[in-house]
Design a protein around this motif. Structure first.
Motif, short mmCIF file in Angstrom:
data_model
loop_
_atom_site.label_atom_id
_atom_site.label_comp_id
_atom_site.label_asym_id
_atom_site.label_seq_id
_atom_site.Cartn_x
_atom_site.Cartn_y
_atom_site.Cartn_z
N TYR A 193 27.21 33.29 58.84
CA TYR A 193 26.98 34.69 59.21
C TYR A 193 26.30 34.77 60.56
O TYR A 193 25.52 33.89 60.93
CB TYR A 193 26.08 35.37 58.17
CG TYR A 193 26.62 35.34 56.78
CD1 TYR A 193 27.44 36.37 56.30
CD2 TYR A 193 26.33 34.28 55.92
CE1 TYR A 193 27.95 36.33 55.01
CE2 TYR A 193 26.84 34.24 54.63
CZ TYR A 193 27.65 35.26 54.18
OH TYR A 193 28.16 35.23 52.92
N LEU A 252 29.96 38.46 58.54
CA LEU A 252 30.57 37.20 58.14
C LEU A 252 31.25 36.57 59.36
O LEU A 252 32.10 37.19 60.01
CB LEU A 252 31.61 37.45 57.03
CG LEU A 252 32.32 36.22 56.47
CD1 LEU A 252 31.34 35.27 55.77
CD2 LEU A 252 33.41 36.65 55.49
N ASN A 303 41.15 36.72 57.33
CA ASN A 303 40.65 37.49 58.47
C ASN A 303 40.11 38.85 58.03
O ASN A 303 39.12 39.34 58.58
CB ASN A 303 41.75 37.67 59.52
CG ASN A 303 42.03 36.37 60.23
OD1 ASN A 303 41.14 35.52 60.35
ND2 ASN A 303 43.28 36.19 60.67
N ARG A 347 36.41 39.46 56.96
CA ARG A 347 35.33 39.74 57.92
C ARG A 347 35.01 41.22 58.01
O ARG A 347 33.97 41.59 58.55
CB ARG A 347 35.71 39.19 59.30
CG ARG A 347 35.76 37.67 59.28
CD ARG A 347 35.77 37.11 60.67
NE ARG A 347 35.79 35.65 60.57
CZ ARG A 347 36.56 34.86 61.29
NH1 ARG A 347 37.37 35.38 62.19
NH2 ARG A 347 36.53 33.56 61.12
N GLN A 370 29.74 40.60 53.57
CA GLN A 370 28.72 40.51 54.62
C GLN A 370 27.34 40.30 53.97
O GLN A 370 27.17 40.53 52.77
CB GLN A 370 28.68 41.80 55.47
CG GLN A 370 30.03 42.38 55.82
CD GLN A 370 30.96 41.41 56.53
OE1 GLN A 370 30.55 40.76 57.49
NE2 GLN A 370 32.19 41.27 56.05
#
Lengths: 436, 156
Positions: free
Chosen positions: A109, A115, A128, A131, A137
């Motif tokens: 992170y 992330l 992808n 994120r 997160q």
């Protein structure tokens, strides 16, 4: 079942039920309704001075990281929990990092909690896209704000803004900071004293403004100091150690005249015009620097401001006169950690720091003489309240003498006014749909 | 004149016998008038002039603490304190002739309500006053420095 009615029965006008100190269910509810909603002190700006600097601490039971963003320089308060399996990310009390990497499965992170990477990502449908998924997160604490470098966070999405919450306690934070000729303070050291208190967190919050205990619980230290001073002879000047310790054996009249002030939301302070610090001498070069920085009138206002133990309920006590703070970190219904952080007044002579260190070592440190007496009284209170032969803890002193001044109430220094005020705030937080 | 490790180790053992016996008055006299006893919070915060300490006493504070030990008005002093300290492998790490510094691993057991164990390294700074050896500073580096801890009720 802790209904609002049941909780209300625990807080009388001049007494509280022993369960508020020793019932684990009430402790859990406090963590949700007080520590989970109020603004809780996290750290000072100077604890994370550079990019990537972080400290770890707690808000109630929840582990958090306060970190300065490596890119923006902004200070974030993040849940100390990996977005993957929930592993605590930062274990050390402080450090500097480019980001956080989970030690279990390697999720990484950025310092804003975003992330950055997932190892061996092909097993996920859309690596992808992860994120952008909030659940992956590090969670930002819902509300984070600062006042003159003091960072607070609230786990609640809604509530009063920080400055409204702080109210008149802002003046104490102002005074601590303005005692620097440059209007800046810096924490001294990366590691603070942390005292383990074998009792409920409220014992400490009450003790901060309990003016009936020093001459009893700390009477021995006062007498020991007087006995030592007697050995020096009449003509000898008193050592600075005596100047600091002596008020702890002060008279009831001394503390009465200091006064108490109760503020909304359970905040309070002792003193105002007079405190245990008001007899402290000030070095000439410091007074000169303050006069040059602020002018005569403003300097006088700053240096004659004499509050003792301003409590920002429930998590912070500020001692502006000796440049230190004490921070409450509840652990369990019968265990609390108290942090003591000391500050340097930027631009002030070293003698000011010397007194700050002296005060902390004499009064607050685990190896001090004063602190262990408080600790033992908390321990005995926690154990004594296991007795169910008397359910009530008394706060009736000066019950009919509060002076109501609109947004605050005042009383003589040994009044229980501040405790009654704390428990009215406690009840407000603890009962749903009520305003503390 | 260089310092003798065996003499200093014997000095430290004698010092600890005084602490084990709670015989604090002669223990205080082992220090120079400007001598200090301190316990840092962190290795990077070992200078008592600059940082807060877990415990710090200069000579005036030692004398105040001497009066405070066992004081009948002190709640925390109501309990008996029994203690035992053990050392091994005392080493001279600095010898300037006029002064020297030793480092000595220690373990201390303190009975205060329950049994508490402490371990770490003593770092003594010695000087000579005439024929006498005096402690200029005794730094106690605990293994758990910086960790949350309860009250430390006596010198280690």
């Amino acid at each position: 079942m802790l209904t609002d009615e049941a909780l209300a029965q625990l807080v009388g006008e001049t007494r509280v039920h022993r369960r508020v100190y020793n019932d684990p269910d009430i402790f859990d509810l406090e963590m949700a309704r007080i520590w989970g909603t109020a603004w809780i002190f996290v750290g000072h700006d100077s604890m994370v001075p550079g990019p990537g600097d972080f400290i770890t601490t707690t808000i109630g039971k929840q582990p958090v990281i306060m970190v300065r963003d490596t890119a923006s320089g902004e200070v974030h308060v993040l849940a100390n929990r990996c977005g993957h399996r929930g592993v605590k990310l930062a274990q050390r009390s402080h450090g500097t990092t480019r980001g956080f990497r989970c030690p279990y499965h390697g999720w990484s992170y950025r310092t804003n909690g975003a992330l950055a990477g997932v190892p061996h990502p092909k097993g996920y449908d859309s690596p992808n896209a992860m994120r952008a998924e909030p659940c992956y997160q590090i969670k930002q604490i819902p509300r984070v704000d600062s006042y003159r470098g003091f960072y607070f966070a609230s786990l609640a999405e809604d509530g009063p803004p920080l400055e409204a919450f702080l109210g008149d306690t802002k003046a104490t934070i102002d005074n601590l900071t303005d005692r620097s000729p440059e209007g800046r303070i810096e924490v001294v050291g990366k590691v603070s004293n942390r005292f383990v208190q074998p009792s409920n967190w409220k014992n400490f919050v009450e003790n901060l403004v309990d003016a009936m205990h020093p001459m009893v619980a700390h009477g021995a230290t006062g007498k020991a100091t007087a006995a030592y001073v007697d050995t020096l002879g009449e003509d000898a000047s008193k050592p600075p150690e005596a100047e600091v310790i002596h008020p702890f054996g002060g008279s009831y009249d001394f503390f009465d005249t200091m006064g108490q002030t109760a503020l909304p939301l359970g905040h309070n302070y002792m003193g105002g015009e007079k405190s245990i610090f008001s007899h402290y001498g000030l070095p000439d070069d410091y007074v000169d620097a303050m006069r040059e920085a602020y002018g005569e009138e403003r300097m006088h206002d700053i240096l004659s401001f004499n509050r003792h133990n301003t409590t920002v309920y429930p998590s912070l006590a500020v001692r502006d006169g000796v440049q230190s703070i004490r921070v409450v970190r509840p652990v369990a219904v019968d265990e609390t950690i108290i942090e003591t952080w000391v500050f340097r007044l930027v631009g002030a002579p070293k003698a000011l720091l010397d007194r700050t260190l002296l005060y902390s070592r004499l009064i607050n440190a685990p190896g001090s003489m004063v602190g262990p007496d408080d600790l033992d009284c908390y321990y005995r209170m926690q154990r004594g309240l296991m007795s169910d032969l008397n359910d009530w803890v008394d706060f009736s002193r000066f019950a009919h003498d509060d002076q109501d001044a609109g947004h605050k109430k005042t009383g003589v220094g040994t009044s229980d006014l501040v405790f009654r005020n704390q428990y009215q705030a406690w009840l407000g937080y603890m009962t749903e749909n009520a305003n503390p | 004149m260089s310092w003798d490790q065996g003499v200093l180790e014997a000095f430290i053992r004698a010092e600890l016998r005084l602490l084990n016996a709670h015989d604090f008055a002669p223990w205080i006299e082992l220090f120079t008038d400007d001598g200090v006893y301190f316990m840092p919070l962190d290795e990077a915060q070992a200078d008592p002039e600059l940082y807060d300490m877990i415990m710090y006493d200069n000579k005036p504070l030692m004398r105040i603490r001497l009066e405070n030990f066992g004081h009948p008005d002190s709640p925390s002093m109501e309990y008996p304190i029994r203690s035992l300290r053990m050392i091994s492998d005392c080493q001279i790490v600095e010898d300037t002739g006029a002064g020297c510094i030793t480092e000595t691993p220690f373990m201390a057991s303190i009975f205060y309500q329950s049994l508490h164990w402490y371990a770490g390294t003593y770092r003594h700074s010695f000087v000579r006053e005439g024929d006498a050896i005096k402690i200029k500073s005794k730094q106690v580096n605990l293994l758990n420095m910086g960790a949350p801890m309860g009250a430390i009720m006596t010198y280690l």
